[in-house]
Design a protein around this motif. Structure first.
Motif, PDB file in Angstrom:
ATOM      1  N   HIS A 122      -1.244  -1.102  -4.130  1.00 22.02           N
ATOM      2  CA  HIS A 122      -3.059  -1.214  -4.230  1.00 22.02           C
ATOM      3  C   HIS A 122      -3.688  -0.475  -2.685  1.00 22.02           C
ATOM      4  O   HIS A 122      -3.144   0.396  -2.183  1.00 22.02           O
ATOM      5  CB  HIS A 122      -3.645  -2.605  -3.455  1.00 22.02           C
ATOM      6  N   ALA A 123      -5.095   0.001  -3.405  1.00 19.11           N
ATOM      7  CA  ALA A 123      -5.677   0.727  -1.507  1.00 19.11           C
ATOM      8  C   ALA A 123      -6.643   0.412  -0.561  1.00 19.11           C
ATOM      9  O   ALA A 123      -7.773   1.037  -0.249  1.00 19.11           O
ATOM     10  CB  ALA A 123      -6.116   1.808  -2.923  1.00 19.11           C
ATOM     11  N   LYS A 154       1.766   1.902  -3.419  1.00 18.52           N
ATOM     12  CA  LYS A 154       0.753   2.660  -4.320  1.00 18.52           C
ATOM     13  C   LYS A 154       0.527   1.019  -4.841  1.00 18.52           C
ATOM     14  O   LYS A 154       0.192   1.706  -5.937  1.00 18.52           O
ATOM     15  CB  LYS A 154       0.997   3.572  -4.962  1.00 18.52           C
ATOM     16  N   ARG A 186       0.910  -1.363   0.044  1.00 21.56           N
ATOM     17  CA  ARG A 186       0.101   0.044  -0.055  1.00 21.56           C
ATOM     18  C   ARG A 186       0.669   1.397   0.309  1.00 21.56           C
ATOM     19  O   ARG A 186       0.121   1.972  -0.812  1.00 21.56           O
ATOM     20  CB  ARG A 186      -0.803  -0.333   1.076  1.00 21.56           C
TER      21      ARG A 186
END
Length: 194
Positions: free
Chosen positions: A129-130, A127, A124
């Motif tokens: 995944h969110a 960046k 995360r």
């Protein structure tokens, strides 16, 4: 909370723990089933993993376990899971758990739980995944981890904005309140193992 259809639960496989941790795992599994949220987890029938899976199944929920073949040979796989995916490596296991989940919930656990949690936090941070990562601080179990993160920030190894990578909450109700705030998922770059 219509954007959350499946939750990956990271938690311990030990059964020699405070009964409050087992109760939290059962309560989470049941709550997910009643909300129509699929439980995705490491596929074990022991410890908190087994407690969460059994509770979800008893409440009519869907449970998907992902377990490496070497653990199946040790007979710790949950034969009653809705779907049990047997993989060759721990890396495959973690990747499928990631792909099958809309968010992550962390209950008390040991080194494996920390490994899985921090891999998702690192992804995360990068960046990749969110997806939310929610840590349920049952009986203050994760309080020392929060202190360690603050120490890492104070010493300059972690950026202050990355404090928010892990969302610490006191209980299951607070975790579901966080999930209710999740907007339409934002697709990140596709994560691939090299």
């Amino acid at each position: 909370m219509e954007n959350i259809r499946s939750l990956c639960v990271y938690c311990g496989s030990s059964g020699r723990v405070n009964p409050a941790y087992k109760q939290a795992a059962r309560a989470l599994g049941e709550r997910m089933a009643k909300a129509g949220i699929e439980l995705v987890y490491g596929g074990g029938k022991v410890g908190l993993m087994g407690e969460a899976a059994d509770a979800a199944l008893s409440a009519g929920g869907r449970v998907t376990g992902i377990i490496p073949r070497h653990l199946m040979r040790l007979e710790v796989g949950h034969g009653g899971a809705t779907e049990l995916i047997v993989v060759e490596t721990m890396h495959e296991r973690k990747m499928i758990m990631f792909e099958r989940s809309d968010a992550f919930i962390v209950l008390p656990g040991g080194l494996g739980t920390l490994d899985e949690t921090f891999e998702m936090a690192t992804w995360r941070q990068l960046k990749l995944h969110a997806k939310p990562i929610i840590v349920i601080d049952v009986k203050g179990y994760w309080t020392p981890l929060q202190s360690m993160i603050e120490h890492m920030i104070a010493e300059g190894f972690v950026n202050e904005q990355h404090r928010a990578l892990l969302r610490f909450v006191p209980d299951i109700d607070a975790a579901f309140a966080v999930l209710a705030e999740v907007p339409e998922p934002i697709p990140g770059p596709e994560v691939k193992w090299q």
